[in-house]
Scaffold this motif. Structure first.
Motif, short mmCIF file in Angstrom:
data_model
loop_
_atom_site.label_atom_id
_atom_site.label_comp_id
_atom_site.label_asym_id
_atom_site.label_seq_id
_atom_site.Cartn_x
_atom_site.Cartn_y
_atom_site.Cartn_z
N GLU A 1 22.15 -6.55 25.32
CA GLU A 1 23.62 -6.56 25.28
C GLU A 1 24.17 -7.55 26.30
O GLU A 1 25.06 -8.35 25.99
CB GLU A 1 24.14 -5.15 25.55
CG GLU A 1 25.62 -5.00 25.42
CD GLU A 1 26.10 -3.58 25.68
OE1 GLU A 1 27.25 -3.30 25.34
OE2 GLU A 1 25.33 -2.75 26.23
N ARG B 1 26.24 -11.08 25.75
CA ARG B 1 27.55 -11.31 26.37
C ARG B 1 27.55 -12.63 27.15
O ARG B 1 28.50 -13.42 27.07
CB ARG B 1 27.89 -10.14 27.30
CG ARG B 1 29.33 -10.13 27.74
CD ARG B 1 29.70 -8.88 28.52
NE ARG B 1 29.49 -7.67 27.73
CZ ARG B 1 28.83 -6.60 28.17
NH1 ARG B 1 28.35 -6.56 29.39
NH2 ARG B 1 28.68 -5.55 27.39
N GLY C 1 27.34 -15.60 24.78
CA GLY C 1 28.42 -15.67 23.80
C GLY C 1 27.96 -15.37 22.38
O GLY C 1 28.55 -15.86 21.43
N ASP C 2 26.90 -14.58 22.25
CA ASP C 2 26.35 -14.22 20.94
C ASP C 2 26.75 -12.77 20.62
O ASP C 2 26.09 -11.83 21.05
CB ASP C 2 24.83 -14.37 20.97
CG ASP C 2 24.17 -14.14 19.63
OD1 ASP C 2 24.86 -13.73 18.68
OD2 ASP C 2 22.95 -14.37 19.53
N PRO C 3 27.83 -12.58 19.85
CA PRO C 3 28.30 -11.21 19.59
C PRO C 3 27.32 -10.37 18.77
O PRO C 3 27.27 -9.16 18.94
CB PRO C 3 29.61 -11.42 18.83
CG PRO C 3 29.57 -12.81 18.32
CD PRO C 3 28.68 -13.58 19.24
N LYS C 4 26.53 -11.00 17.91
CA LYS C 4 25.55 -10.24 17.12
C LYS C 4 24.46 -9.66 18.03
O LYS C 4 24.06 -8.51 17.89
CB LYS C 4 24.91 -11.11 16.05
CG LYS C 4 25.84 -11.42 14.90
CD LYS C 4 25.14 -12.23 13.84
CE LYS C 4 26.09 -12.57 12.70
NZ LYS C 4 25.43 -13.37 11.68
N GLU D 1 24.76 -9.08 21.21
CA GLU D 1 25.41 -8.07 22.04
C GLU D 1 25.53 -6.74 21.29
O GLU D 1 25.25 -5.68 21.83
CB GLU D 1 26.80 -8.57 22.46
CG GLU D 1 27.52 -7.65 23.41
CD GLU D 1 28.87 -8.19 23.85
OE1 GLU D 1 29.61 -7.43 24.48
OE2 GLU D 1 29.19 -9.37 23.57
N ALA D 2 25.90 -6.83 20.01
CA ALA D 2 26.05 -5.62 19.19
C ALA D 2 24.69 -4.95 18.96
O ALA D 2 24.59 -3.72 19.01
CB ALA D 2 26.70 -5.97 17.87
#
Length: 53
Positions: free
Chosen positions: A17, A21, A24-27, A29-30
């Motif tokens: 996660e 963050r 800058g990779d939201p996938k 992080e999710a």
């Protein structure tokens, strides 16, 4: 699954996660957040199982 494995899964999720963050990779992080929550659920299940014995 034991408490130690659940804690390890939480740690791995937290690291993933944070990496998502920072990069800058939201996938990512999710996915890390989901893994962390899965580890918490496994830990809770381990505690419930232990109480039942």
């Amino acid at each position: 699954m034991g408490k130690a494995k659940a804690k390890a899964k939480q740690l791995k999720g937290t690291m993933q996660e944070t990496a998502g963050r920072v990069t800058g990779d939201p996938k990512r992080e999710a996915r890390g957040h989901a893994e962390k929550l899965a580890g918490k659920a496994q830990e809770a299940a381990s505690k419930v199982k232990k109480l039942g014995k």
